[in-house]
Scaffold this active site. Structure first.
Site, PDB file in Angstrom:
ATOM      1  N   HIS A 212       0.823  -1.202   0.000  1.00  0.00           N
ATOM      2  CA  HIS A 212       0.000   0.000   0.000  1.00  0.00           C
ATOM      3  C   HIS A 212       0.859   1.254   0.000  1.00  0.00           C
ATOM      4  CE1 HIS A 212      -2.393   3.173   2.065  1.00  0.00           C
ATOM      5  NE2 HIS A 212      -3.312   2.752   1.234  1.00  0.00           N
ATOM      6  N   ARG A 318      -3.850  20.999 -19.573  1.00  0.00           N
ATOM      7  CA  ARG A 318      -5.147  20.902 -18.882  1.00  0.00           C
ATOM      8  C   ARG A 318      -5.603  22.302 -18.483  1.00  0.00           C
ATOM      9  NH1 ARG A 318      -1.911  16.132 -16.181  1.00  0.00           N
ATOM     10  NH2 ARG A 318      -0.420  17.776 -16.626  1.00  0.00           N
ATOM     11  N   ARG A 374      -6.477  20.909 -24.015  1.00  0.00           N
ATOM     12  CA  ARG A 374      -7.716  20.168 -23.739  1.00  0.00           C
ATOM     13  C   ARG A 374      -8.753  21.127 -23.163  1.00  0.00           C
ATOM     14  NH1 ARG A 374      -7.530  15.493 -19.339  1.00  0.00           N
ATOM     15  NH2 ARG A 374      -7.550  17.291 -17.961  1.00  0.00           N
ATOM     16  N   GLU A 538     -10.740   8.378 -24.482  1.00  0.00           N
ATOM     17  CA  GLU A 538     -10.548   7.972 -23.089  1.00  0.00           C
ATOM     18  C   GLU A 538     -11.779   7.274 -22.528  1.00  0.00           C
ATOM     19  OE1 GLU A 538      -9.912  11.414 -20.569  1.00  0.00           O
ATOM     20  OE2 GLU A 538     -11.189  12.660 -21.812  1.00  0.00           O
ATOM     21  N   GLY A 559      -6.393   8.928 -23.655  1.00  0.00           N
ATOM     22  CA  GLY A 559      -6.284   9.269 -22.244  1.00  0.00           C
ATOM     23  C   GLY A 559      -6.305   7.971 -21.463  1.00  0.00           C
ATOM     24  N   THR A 560      -5.114   7.412 -21.278  1.00  0.00           N
ATOM     25  CA  THR A 560      -5.085   6.045 -20.746  1.00  0.00           C
ATOM     26  C   THR A 560      -5.352   5.988 -19.242  1.00  0.00           C
ATOM     27  OG1 THR A 560      -2.690   6.297 -20.827  1.00  0.00           O
ATOM     28  CG2 THR A 560      -3.718   4.961 -22.535  1.00  0.00           C
ATOM     29  N   ASN A 561      -5.310   7.108 -18.540  1.00  0.00           N
ATOM     30  CA  ASN A 561      -5.724   7.052 -17.134  1.00  0.00           C
ATOM     31  C   ASN A 561      -7.209   6.722 -17.052  1.00  0.00           C
ATOM     32  OD1 ASN A 561      -3.157   7.798 -16.334  1.00  0.00           O
ATOM     33  ND2 ASN A 561      -3.653   9.969 -16.157  1.00  0.00           N
ATOM     34  N   ASP A 562      -8.013   7.536 -17.705  1.00  0.00           N
ATOM     35  CA  ASP A 562      -9.456   7.305 -17.667  1.00  0.00           C
ATOM     36  C   ASP A 562      -9.832   6.012 -18.368  1.00  0.00           C
ATOM     37  OD1 ASP A 562      -9.621   9.672 -16.360  1.00  0.00           O
ATOM     38  OD2 ASP A 562     -11.274  10.462 -17.546  1.00  0.00           O
ATOM     39  N   CYS A 625      -1.683  10.350 -23.966  1.00  0.00           N
ATOM     40  CA  CYS A 625      -1.279  11.368 -22.994  1.00  0.00           C
ATOM     41  C   CYS A 625      -1.579  10.943 -21.561  1.00  0.00           C
ATOM     42  CB  CYS A 625      -1.926  12.718 -23.307  1.00  0.00           C
ATOM     43  SG  CYS A 625      -3.707  12.730 -23.174  1.00  0.00           S
TER      44      CYS A 625
END
Lengths: 667, 667
Positions: A212, A318, A374, A538, A559-562, A625
């Protein structure tokens, strides 16, 4: 460094063909004359540096120099070798490739190329891109290191000093009061999270690199040493034992997240180091790679930093970060609180010139490179205080109003009174009433905007469509900045990017605004405006509808995070804080998909979108991104599926540049 | 009913070949003798029922009967015709297919088949499955209808009466106090949502079938009449005007969501009606269809209801609904609050026999049909009160403690005191202290479990893996219930289903528990246990990894609610309440994807998973258990991609059965 009892000749020693600490091309090593193995094991005698041999045994020294040169030109790699000298004769006992730190690896790569020992390609391939991480975070000054008091796993890079604190509540309290603290725990759990935010670094005595503490610290970019098993934390006594040593709460320690070492006191740190050799090496990488490397930067200052790292443009600006600056936030809040479209427009009219100035500056800094802007993405409640904060503020203001009205209330019993910002005497009842009205309006709005799952809520292009005046303001600011730069003769490549798209209709809706503003501005300006219009990919649906989306746009940016959140149905904050470490530890997942692109799931969708998008539009420019854009394995995948660029945080740009060349060379 | 001035012969009239209200095979219609068009328009004369003609003009009546029979046998459909009788001669003026209500459509379908006018296939195809919705909600008693005072769009089916209330706050207050209220607004907005929960039905004077009110009401299954433009709501005066009429707040009205009509007073309603003809028709449908139709039911009572609707099994039993019953919730909370694994196991040991008894009853009710039990899915905080509730309770308890301690506090000023559950005198300080301790522990836990996006958080199989003892308890309860039923000679088909799966490793982890418990129970029981092990496919990653998942399971069940959320990155509650109505109104999205399966996005992933899953395991049983499983268009898609079953809410089962046959016939 081990000296074997190899023969009882006149000397025995070890050498490195170059200095493994700096990479310098010099004789490097130590030797003992007339050494017995036991001498070394017992630590009775101190070895001498190799240079000394030049005086003591000049002939053998010359042989050693020849050996060193032979070894390197044979292996074409820095060698770590052992030798002995018996009766005047030099024997090489063994040799192997030398292990070096990042700075030395970079320097030797460039030097060995210049010495024609290796090719440029070999110079690049011999360095693991991830190794550069060492050069891109603050690190301990190597000249002032002392012995560590404990060693754990290097779980998150960087170096930090602070008072060791044994629980998250106290860490938070001191951290918020401006003290530098290191959170020290046996292991961390989700309920410690507020302590992470307040701490400079995290130290645990249990858990591995996917514990963690490690996962959360890496997510926050804070240094972490995990599983330092020599430390026994006693929270009740507020102290920790390291062997005989006792560390009291409040004692200052220093963590080195790159090596896993823990030191007493505050050691001096060095800022990230970007050497000339690294610049040369990365220059070669840029020439070799197919992928361009862009940076995610939101401000002119960050853009300048990104340029230093060698970013070839900005892949993600952003705009909401611009909204958060203290001179803009009040206007943004006014816009959100507006009851009518007219009031909202009035606030936006005041924001527009500020955003335009931002863009002019950003475009100028990056000229002539592309800058992808964006449009507004986060839900509007992110710009407002939380319900909890507002309730507290309102309670305070009410008490305050009672006071200024001269009422007799039991002031002494109210804890909140101590937090009042001004002496009572200075404020009028009107002022307090006005503040109360504003806060109450904000509270109402906050409650109205509340969402169950904000990640999947009213954000991105959904905002742009329900409140078209917001996107219109932003698009106008971008286009007017483009005109202004053109007038000043500054060459710019602006790109307008729409977030959270799920269907082609959303894009055509926004494009109508872009087209109409463009026509209008071109008419006034008398020239064509040059910019690109594109979309984030994304959402999963954007991947399945890529062909339709490509009809309206010139570029895609994953948008590979989302996208990862949607593919896994994992909320990053919740997953990394709750179950992801356990998933990694037990091997259910190999990697943290928010750090390393998940090729089996997310990657499949990316491939689908690339294929379908390019079928519709051959020259579609495609990039990524998300945070994974700076990870070598992910970059390799991006190269394989034919993306045009990756965009990552500034400090990851050098790693990405090297990885992009690496991917090309390993094709 | 229009009487044209067609000729001035001795009669003119209109007929329906069958009764359009009931479907009865009888002469139905009205006529006027010696009629002039003006007579009818002026409403001066009342037309006579066709039967009357038998006495008045027996010869022409016989001709009319012949005409009616000819029309129906020619068109093979109920006809709505106009006729005139001139100088003793019957002329048919026009005829067209008759429009009927759902009950009449069903009855005429069955009757016309029995009369050999149409085939069974035609009998099924002539009914739009969605029409059955009319028969499956409470509806107004047709014998007691009066004239509506206003008419709007039928936006969400069902009938409801209550006091009309003009704002959500008051609606909530009265609704919570047990009053039946109808929320009446010009249009609704997200901030009215609490009023929806409290209201029996919703009436708006503006907006269409995809307005906020309509979408949210349908989501909640409450009747809604939208866009009743004749109503002018005046919130300030607390009244509404309908022409001359004034409706005061508190006046009782009745809504008919199936027709869009609004009535004064409380009209009697009829429960959903399941006629013999409908049973016959659906029996045919079952024989024709490839798709089986299952129900989503969580309790034995709901299962019995589902059987009445003709469910062929239970496709989704949500075990957490069992946890919520008042005799179990305290044990569940105990389990959640447990600090150690042992404490957690102790609570689970008490829950196990309760769950086992649930399953024995459920399996018995459904015997010999399949029952798919989904292991625990929601995040644990869903079983605890909210932070806000706990803070209020703790504040109250603290005041209470002060009181029982005999302290002097300003009781009279405390609003919360009025909410105390018992007279002070009855409670001891110990009792209050204990309650406080529990609530404070709960608050700590609630804060620990808090999530940013609970939909994407620590739930489903992630819970089952981090707390394996929970799934072990549930699996044991299912398997022991299976043994118990077998012992009692009851034939059962249990299916164990794992939610939120993203990777094959999660399934093998749970399967290890299943296998080990099975071995153990089979050893004691001496016979093989027959059951299936399967997975929900409700994450995008499960779709991309379907081949790997299929290695470990015998069935897939698409959870299209969650899958839709993931594909769109829409949180259903936030989307339907905030921007989805606007998206539908402006044509950005055609349908609400939570009602109608999105074929272009979600459908593509389903196809991918079906193909990959069956490639791995030919006999893989595949179904869908999201809400869309009850929607005809979605069912057609399920048929086309080769699913084995759909599972939907009980009342949608008849619609699904008809739609499944329809899909097969339209292949």
């Amino acid at each position: 460094m081990v000296f074997g009892n190899k023969g009882n000749g006149c000397a025995t020693g070890v050498g490195f063909t170059r200095n493994p600490g700096t990479g310098e091309n010099e004789m490097f090593g130590e030797y003992l004359t007339n050494a017995q193995g036991e001498d070394v094991v017992a630590g009775i005698r101190t070895p001498k540096p190799l240079q000394k041999m030049q005086e003591e045994m000049p002939e053998q020294y010359a042989q050693l120099v020849a050996l060193r040169n032979t070894l390197e030109s044979h292996y074409r790699e820095v060698q770590d070798y052992e030798f002995t000298i018996e009766k005047g004769t030099l024997y090489c006992l063994q040799t192997r490739n030398g292990k070096m730190n990042a700075a030395a690896m970079v320097r030797t790569s460039v030097d060995m190329f210049e010495e024609k020992l290796i090719s440029r390609e070999q110079a690049i391939l011999r360095i693991d891109p991830e190794l550069l991480e060492q050069l891109l975070h603050p690190r301990l000054d190597p000249d002032s290191t002392t012995s560590p008091i404990a060693t754990g796993l290097p779980a998150s890079p960087g170096a930090a000093s602070g008072k060791c604190i044994f629980d998250a509540d106290l860490a938070e309290k001191l951290g918020n009061a401006g003290e530098k603290v290191i959170l020290v725990r046996e292991e961390t759990r989700p309920e410690d999270i507020h302590g992470f935010f307040a701490a400079e670094g995290i130290l645990t005595s249990r858990g591995g690199k996917t514990s963690h503490a490690a996962v959360v610290a890496r997510g926050m970019g804070k240094p972490c040493v995990a599983g330092a098993e020599g430390i026994v934390v006693d929270v009740c006594l507020r102290q920790a034992h390291i062997g005989e040593k006792v560390l009291h709460e409040g004692d200052v320690i220093t963590l080195d997240g790159a090596t896993g070492m823990v030191f007493e006191g505050a050691l001096p740190t060095l800022a990230a180091h970007f050497s000339d050799e690294l610049k040369v090496l990365l220059g070669w990488a840029d020439e070799i790679a197919d992928l361009k490397v862009m940076a995610n930067s939101d401000t002119p200052a960050a853009a300048e930093k990104a340029l230093e790292y060698g970013a070839m443009g900005i892949g993600l600006c952003r705009t909401e970060r611009m909204f958060n600056a203290s001179d803009r936030l009040p206007i943004v809040i006014e816009m959100i609180l507006a009851d009518t479209e007219d009031d909202r427009k009035a606030a936006l009219d005041r924001l527009m010139p500020i955003q335009r100035a931002d863009f002019i500056e950003l475009f100028s800094v990056m000229s002539p490179r592309p800058v992808t802007v964006r449009l507004l993405d986060p839900p509007m409640h992110e710009f407002l205080p939380t319900e909890h904060q507002l309730l507290e503020q309102i309670e305070t203001l009410r008490l305050y109003r009672d006071v200024v009205r001269g009422r007799q209330v039991a002031l002494a019993t109210s804890a909140t009174m101590t937090e009042l910002p001004h002496p009572f005497s200075e404020l009028s009842e009107e002022f307090v009433n006005e503040a109360l009205t504003t806060k109450e309006r904000m509270l109402k709005k906050v409650r109205e905007l509340q969402e169950v799952n904000p990640m999947l809520g009213h954000r991105g292009v959904r905002l742009g469509i329900t409140y078209p005046e917001i996107y219109e303001m932003q698009i106008r600011a971008i286009l007017e900045a483009t005109v202004e730069c053109a007038k000043q003769g500054i060459s710019v490549q602006p790109e307008i990017m729409v977030p959270q798209v799920i269907t082609a209709q959303e894009l055509s809706n926004v494009k109508r605004t872009v087209d109409s503003l463009t026509r209008q501005l071109e008419k006034d300006f008398g020239k064509k405006l040059r910019f690109k219009f594109g979309t984030m990919i994304e959402t999963v649906r954007a991947c399945t509808r890529a062909a339709q989306l490509a009809e309206n746009v010139e570029f895609f940016s994953f948008g590979t995070n989302d996208l990862t959140q949607a593919v896994f149905s994992f909320s990053r904050e919740d997953a990394e804080n709750k179950f992801l470490p356990m998933y990694n530890d037990s091997g259910i997942l190999q990697d943290n998909p928010f750090e390393v692109l998940d090729i089996q799931g997310v990657g499949q969708l990316i491939e689908m979108a690339v294929t379908n998008g390019r079928e519709q539009r051959k020259d579609l420019k495609i990039g990524i991104c998300g945070e994974q854009g700076g990870h070598p394995d992910s970059i390799r995948f991006c190269h394989q599926v034919g993306l045009n660029y990756v965009s990552c945080s500034g400090p990851r740009v050098p790693i990405a540049r090297l990885a992009a060349a690496n991917a090309k060379l390993r094709e």
